[in-house]
Design a protein around this motif. Sequence first.
Motif, PDB file in Angstrom:
ATOM      1  N   LEU A 830       1.399  -0.740   0.071  1.00 12.74           N
ATOM      2  CA  LEU A 830       0.325   0.049  -0.218  1.00 12.74           C
ATOM      3  C   LEU A 830       0.327   1.474  -0.081  1.00 12.74           C
ATOM      4  O   LEU A 830       0.213   2.094  -0.707  1.00 12.74           O
ATOM      5  N   SER A 831       1.742   1.303   0.670  1.00 13.91           N
ATOM      6  CA  SER A 831       2.618   1.965   1.136  1.00 13.91           C
ATOM      7  C   SER A 831       3.498   2.633  -0.098  1.00 13.91           C
ATOM      8  O   SER A 831       4.196   4.198  -0.576  1.00 13.91           O
ATOM      9  N   SER A 832       3.614   1.378  -0.959  1.00 13.39           N
ATOM     10  CA  SER A 832       4.730   1.936  -2.547  1.00 13.39           C
ATOM     11  C   SER A 832       3.401   2.342  -3.436  1.00 13.39           C
ATOM     12  O   SER A 832       3.904   3.103  -4.379  1.00 13.39           O
ATOM     13  N   LYS A 833       2.452   2.706  -3.026  1.00 10.94           N
ATOM     14  CA  LYS A 833       1.467   3.563  -4.085  1.00 10.94           C
ATOM     15  C   LYS A 833       0.906   5.037  -3.819  1.00 10.94           C
ATOM     16  O   LYS A 833       1.287   5.378  -2.698  1.00 10.94           O
ATOM     17  N   PRO A 834       0.868   5.836  -4.640  1.00 10.54           N
ATOM     18  CA  PRO A 834       0.499   7.244  -4.322  1.00 10.54           C
ATOM     19  C   PRO A 834      -0.389   7.703  -3.762  1.00 10.54           C
ATOM     20  O   PRO A 834      -1.285   6.710  -3.340  1.00 10.54           O
ATOM     21  N   VAL A 835      -0.308   8.866  -2.937  1.00 11.02           N
ATOM     22  CA  VAL A 835      -1.219   8.685  -2.010  1.00 11.02           C
ATOM     23  C   VAL A 835      -3.012   8.759  -2.157  1.00 11.02           C
ATOM     24  O   VAL A 835      -3.802   8.532  -1.416  1.00 11.02           O
ATOM     25  N   GLN A 836      -3.214   9.251  -3.522  1.00  7.03           N
ATOM     26  CA  GLN A 836      -4.512   9.832  -3.849  1.00  7.03           C
ATOM     27  C   GLN A 836      -4.570   8.175  -4.013  1.00  7.03           C
ATOM     28  O   GLN A 836      -6.119   8.343  -3.793  1.00  7.03           O
ATOM     29  N   THR A 837      -4.231   7.089  -4.610  1.00  4.94           N
ATOM     30  CA  THR A 837      -4.568   5.731  -5.103  1.00  4.94           C
ATOM     31  C   THR A 837      -5.388   5.326  -3.715  1.00  4.94           C
ATOM     32  O   THR A 837      -6.423   4.011  -3.793  1.00  4.94           O
ATOM     33  N   ARG A 838      -5.024   5.980  -2.770  1.00  5.79           N
ATOM     34  CA  ARG A 838      -4.828   5.187  -0.831  1.00  5.79           C
ATOM     35  C   ARG A 838      -6.114   5.678  -0.103  1.00  5.79           C
ATOM     36  O   ARG A 838      -6.261   4.964   0.592  1.00  5.79           O
ATOM     37  N   ASN A 839      -6.615   6.911  -1.228  1.00  2.00           N
ATOM     38  CA  ASN A 839      -7.792   7.600  -0.504  1.00  2.00           C
ATOM     39  C   ASN A 839      -9.085   7.032  -1.467  1.00  2.00           C
ATOM     40  O   ASN A 839      -8.722   7.109  -2.419  1.00  2.00           O
ATOM     41  N   GLY A 843     -17.967  10.652  -2.961  1.00  4.76           N
ATOM     42  CA  GLY A 843     -18.546   9.657  -3.849  1.00  4.76           C
ATOM     43  C   GLY A 843     -19.068   8.355  -3.634  1.00  4.76           C
ATOM     44  O   GLY A 843     -19.715   7.467  -3.546  1.00  4.76           O
ATOM     45  N   ASP A 844     -17.156   7.611  -2.859  1.00  8.68           N
ATOM     46  CA  ASP A 844     -16.985   6.642  -2.827  1.00  8.68           C
ATOM     47  C   ASP A 844     -18.244   6.106  -1.954  1.00  8.68           C
ATOM     48  O   ASP A 844     -17.895   7.003  -1.023  1.00  8.68           O
ATOM     49  N   LYS A 845     -18.948   4.882  -1.618  1.00  5.63           N
ATOM     50  CA  LYS A 845     -18.992   4.270  -0.681  1.00  5.63           C
ATOM     51  C   LYS A 845     -18.618   3.577   0.429  1.00  5.63           C
ATOM     52  O   LYS A 845     -18.672   3.590   1.464  1.00  5.63           O
ATOM     53  N   THR A 846     -16.850   3.057  -0.086  1.00  8.08           N
ATOM     54  CA  THR A 846     -16.486   2.329   0.497  1.00  8.08           C
ATOM     55  C   THR A 846     -15.388   3.016   0.659  1.00  8.08           C
ATOM     56  O   THR A 846     -14.665   4.556  -0.288  1.00  8.08           O
ATOM     57  N   SER A 847     -14.313   2.737   1.957  1.00  8.00           N
ATOM     58  CA  SER A 847     -12.873   3.527   1.766  1.00  8.00           C
ATOM     59  C   SER A 847     -11.888   2.266   2.036  1.00  8.00           C
ATOM     60  O   SER A 847     -12.406   1.198   2.657  1.00  8.00           O
ATOM     61  N   LEU A 848     -10.141   2.269   1.944  1.00 14.58           N
ATOM     62  CA  LEU A 848     -10.122   1.267   1.933  1.00 14.58           C
ATOM     63  C   LEU A 848     -10.424   0.660   3.688  1.00 14.58           C
ATOM     64  O   LEU A 848      -9.510   0.062   3.852  1.00 14.58           O
ATOM     65  N   LEU A 849     -10.237   1.710   4.755  1.00 12.40           N
ATOM     66  CA  LEU A 849     -10.435   1.290   5.799  1.00 12.40           C
ATOM     67  C   LEU A 849     -11.765   0.263   6.222  1.00 12.40           C
ATOM     68  O   LEU A 849     -11.802  -0.468   7.264  1.00 12.40           O
ATOM     69  N   HIS A 850     -12.599   0.150   5.085  1.00 12.22           N
ATOM     70  CA  HIS A 850     -13.633  -0.759   5.510  1.00 12.22           C
ATOM     71  C   HIS A 850     -13.034  -2.652   4.952  1.00 12.22           C
ATOM     72  O   HIS A 850     -13.084  -3.335   5.765  1.00 12.22           O
ATOM     73  N   VAL A 870      -3.130   0.028   9.199  1.00 16.29           N
ATOM     74  CA  VAL A 870      -4.467   1.206   9.507  1.00 16.29           C
ATOM     75  C   VAL A 870      -3.910   2.918   9.191  1.00 16.29           C
ATOM     76  O   VAL A 870      -4.785   3.298   9.016  1.00 16.29           O
ATOM     77  N   GLU A 871      -3.414   3.036  10.435  1.00 19.94           N
ATOM     78  CA  GLU A 871      -2.178   4.558  10.566  1.00 19.94           C
ATOM     79  C   GLU A 871      -2.344   4.201   9.108  1.00 19.94           C
ATOM     80  O   GLU A 871      -2.297   6.173   8.847  1.00 19.94           O
ATOM     81  N   LEU A 872      -1.283   4.278   8.604  1.00 21.14           N
ATOM     82  CA  LEU A 872      -0.743   4.380   7.102  1.00 21.14           C
ATOM     83  C   LEU A 872      -2.280   4.853   6.282  1.00 21.14           C
ATOM     84  O   LEU A 872      -2.177   6.143   5.624  1.00 21.14           O
ATOM     85  N   LEU A 873      -3.472   4.343   6.272  1.00 18.27           N
ATOM     86  CA  LEU A 873      -4.779   4.460   6.085  1.00 18.27           C
ATOM     87  C   LEU A 873      -5.546   5.542   6.735  1.00 18.27           C
ATOM     88  O   LEU A 873      -6.002   6.852   5.281  1.00 18.27           O
ATOM     89  N   LEU A 874      -5.168   6.081   8.043  1.00 18.28           N
ATOM     90  CA  LEU A 874      -5.754   7.144   7.977  1.00 18.28           C
ATOM     91  C   LEU A 874      -4.539   8.003   7.444  1.00 18.28           C
ATOM     92  O   LEU A 874      -5.072   9.771   7.852  1.00 18.28           O
ATOM     93  N   ASN A 875      -3.465   7.976   7.572  1.00 19.18           N
ATOM     94  CA  ASN A 875      -3.263   9.218   7.195  1.00 19.18           C
ATOM     95  C   ASN A 875      -3.277   9.923   5.678  1.00 19.18           C
ATOM     96  O   ASN A 875      -2.453  10.566   5.170  1.00 19.18           O
ATOM     97  N   SER A 876      -3.766   8.859   5.227  1.00 19.12           N
ATOM     98  CA  SER A 876      -4.124   8.836   3.701  1.00 19.12           C
ATOM     99  C   SER A 876      -4.934  10.339   4.007  1.00 19.12           C
ATOM    100  O   SER A 876      -5.108   9.422   2.575  1.00 19.12           O
ATOM    101  N   GLY A 877      -5.775  10.216   4.648  1.00 14.99           N
ATOM    102  CA  GLY A 877      -6.794  10.776   4.511  1.00 14.99           C
ATOM    103  C   GLY A 877      -8.342  10.031   4.423  1.00 14.99           C
ATOM    104  O   GLY A 877      -9.383  10.193   4.043  1.00 14.99           O
ATOM    105  N   ASN A 878      -8.166   8.223   4.601  1.00 12.56           N
ATOM    106  CA  ASN A 878      -9.685   7.815   5.055  1.00 12.56           C
ATOM    107  C   ASN A 878     -10.819   8.088   6.201  1.00 12.56           C
ATOM    108  O   ASN A 878      -9.417   8.560   7.237  1.00 12.56           O
TER     109      ASN A 878
END
Length: 1007
Positions: A830-839, A843-850, A870-878
């Motif tokens: 996940l960390s190897s991918k751009p931040v915008q792809t992790r968020n 209009g999206d119904k779900t996030s990666l955090l789900h 979870v920490e990475l995804l929260l820091n990515s804006g989830n």
Amino acid sequence: MDPLTAFSLAGTVIQFVDFGTKLILGARDLYKSTSGSLSVNEELELVISDLRDVLFKIEPPTLRIYDFSCTPVSKEQDFEEGFIPVLDSARALTLELLRRLESLKINENLRGPHRAWSSLFQAVKSAWNQDELQGMNTKLRALKDTLDQRVLYSLRQNFDLFSLKVTERFDNLDRQTQYIISALAANSSSAANRPSSLEETSTLTKLLCRLEINNNQEHRRTREIIASIGNRQIVPNVEVQAIPYDEEVKTRKLVGNKILEDLHFATMTQRFEEVAEAYQKTFDWIFDKTTDEQLPWSNFSEWLQHGESVYWVKGKAGSGKSTLMKFIYEDPRTRHLLSEWSSETPLYIGSFFFWVAGTREQKSQQGLLRALLFEVLNQQPDLIPVVLPSLWCRTYTSVVSDKAGFVNESWSLRSLKDSFRILVNQEIVPLKLCLFIDGLDEFDGDHEEVSELFKGITSTNVKVCVSSRPWVVFEECFRDFPCLKLQDLSRPDIELYVQQVLAGNSAFQRLAARDPVSTMEFIQEIVEKADGVFLWVVLVARSLLHGIRNRDSMPDLQSRLRRVPRELEPLYDHLLDMIEPEYLPWASKAFQVLRRAQQLSIEGDVFTFTDQAKRVGEEKEKAVEGTVTEDSEHSWTLSILGLCLAMNDDLDLVIIQAWTPSLISSHCDDTEFQLTARCAGLVEVWHARSPGPHSKIHFLHRTAHDYLLQPSVWENLLSYASPSTFNPDVFVVRSYVLQLGLNQIHQDQSRSWEWDISLGAIIHAHEAEKAILQVPAEVLEYLDRMMPSKKPAWMVGKTPWNRGWTQVQKLPEAKSFLPIAAMFGLTSYLSSKPVQTRNSSPGDKTSLLHYAIPRDWSRRHITVPQYTTVELLLNSGNDPNLVYDLKSPWQQALSYARGQLIRDDAWPEQAEVLRILACMLNGGANPQVNIQVDGHLYSVQRLIYDIKEHMCMSLGDDIPPEVMQLSRALETTSALSLTGSSKAKYRDDLKQSKRKQLTSWMKGFRS
């Protein structure tokens, strides 16, 4: 009323209530047609026909009520007096249904609005108003409650096995039905207060109702006439008519097969198959019929023919106990001698070979009992309802009600022990049973307990031959039983083996021709040093043959032999010391990769890594489309091809997809040769049928496995490939992905194997996250690119290939690999991918955090949610508060943490989720958002309180740091969300809460 009639009538009423309820509530497809749909009028005819059949069965003339005025009141009479009102109510409801429905029958030539019914339910609604429908439903529910609370209970209490068997009708039943009735009646009476006994009574009523011999043939003809239109077959969803006996036989066979499928596990016979075959002409002495006085052991042939209880084969490690047990089990003389013991009674033979280096089932009592039950019940299916009455009833009821009969038994040790006791003690189905159990010392548990399981068998119809090392616990348990001590008896066999192995070598033949006396002395020296340990001889013979091929003289060979330690463990030290230094890094990596692949275990929905391989099986996901099939139940033992791909760093998909079958075989041959030369012979390739790339790699022997895993030995091996430069999980993932790429070209493995191996790759990638080196992102992208082409036919046009995993979590299908990476905690990917792809996008119904947190709290997820993910995804804006299908990620985590507490999961797993909750609070989760539990709100404050209560913490206890961390995060975020007077009120509430908690703890302390 005779007992079987009472059961049958009760079953008729039960089926009527079910049928009537579905009819009134508008259930669709009361009848299914195999060709074309049924018209409303046809369905109406079928309903009326079936209701007439019910009425025919429960009319007063069929009940044969006796005049009790001149006879003492019996329990059967008492039952009838309580049952007659139930039958009267059923009769009245049947007549009312018939009267209303018959008024709906119309002339085919009529036209008008009443011809516009689109369904049977619309027709029913036109005959009753809403209040009348509700009233009819209430009457049916009341009738069902009476049946459950009074009639079935009374049947269970008043009619015992004897009263059922003495009836004339019982004698007219087929043998299998008699077995079933006897088993269910006996089981219910032996545990009358057990909840399942009521279920068994209910099943018995349904079974007898389905076999009602007085079925009204006139009403069955109605169904046959409608079926004849269009050459259709009518299949009712609720069967109220009796069925032909051949259909009932098919149903029972289906029930038995479903139970056997669930009882079975893939590694059940693996150890037996892997045990070496006896060397030619060895072990024949076991069938010697010489009298006891002349034998140095208890006569085994005599025990097979006439003996009882237990025969114990004991021998020290490596003496050949497993090979002897396999020889006995397979030799036709065994069955011949046992047939004299069984005489005219049917004979059944079962076996189980414990294996401490194998799967959980291969070394546990659960595996032992499941295997024995499966083997015997598979030979005699009539025993299934006798031995597993409750499970048979549940499955039978499921099959006859919805034609599914899904079995998902937990197979607890207690239930398996109960079933085994029934098997060895039952007298309903005649049998003689002989069991062969190898390796009691390899059982991973209380050895005394497993020994007592067999020692405690008192039935003269069952006997057991067991083998083990001569440990004190076994000596104490089996000292009064016939036995043999293998190492004292195997000298002639060892001498024969040495002579034939060495004599088969032309160089040794030349030595023998030159100096026959020294050659014979040399052979005798080998036999003497072996001291009855066959494994020692096998290992030493390999070393000697190496010297013979080098043209060693006889003095050279004698010197080589005398340098070999006489005990196995020093011998293993000696063999490891002989590995050439330049090969030690390769050997270290190979041992680590093999061990790591074998350590994977998936149990239910959870994976663990242990020191032994375990099977993949009984997954709840196997019922989910596209996840795990029953073919996937296997141990994760690496094949020679798997090791070949793992150990060659320079391989990639482009290279291996150019390999031809002959090139694959060549590479595998090279790897097998390297394995033998560089790993001291402690692991070997096992060719189940014929040599090939998918032949599995195993430890040479249990003693070799135990030796390598000794801390000092293993740490020394690890020193040649340190964790800073080598991660075996990464090598295993590479191997699995390359195997998938190779199979894409040659297709020599099943689709289910491909799906399982992809799951194994992702789980090993998850484990690699805990080490210094993680799986490179491009390797996982190879996996994601390959697997869509491997989707089965039913998934054509659907995306993606991993749909089953998201479906289990009730989440939308993953449109990329990112949600799967989040689900399995692949933080480095996940960390190897751009931040915008992790968020998530607006209009999206779900996030990666789900995906990162399980939605189903009731069972452990296949991997524990990862804090770093979870920490990475929260820091990515989830957003932890984004709601999908009534749940936010925060609520998922809170719910899962509560589930962990209820299940009493291991504390490290619970602590990880508590860290996640604290992280989410710090990342913006709303602490005021709760979850619903049994109609009540459940908060994070309540979770903290419950954890402390569960851990029995008093004021003086050290509270785990994760609990403290969560408490601080809660206080901080709660305080930040308040202003002014609200803050003051919050502080007052917090003080009051702590005061109440203190009072509660003090009360508990005083008590």
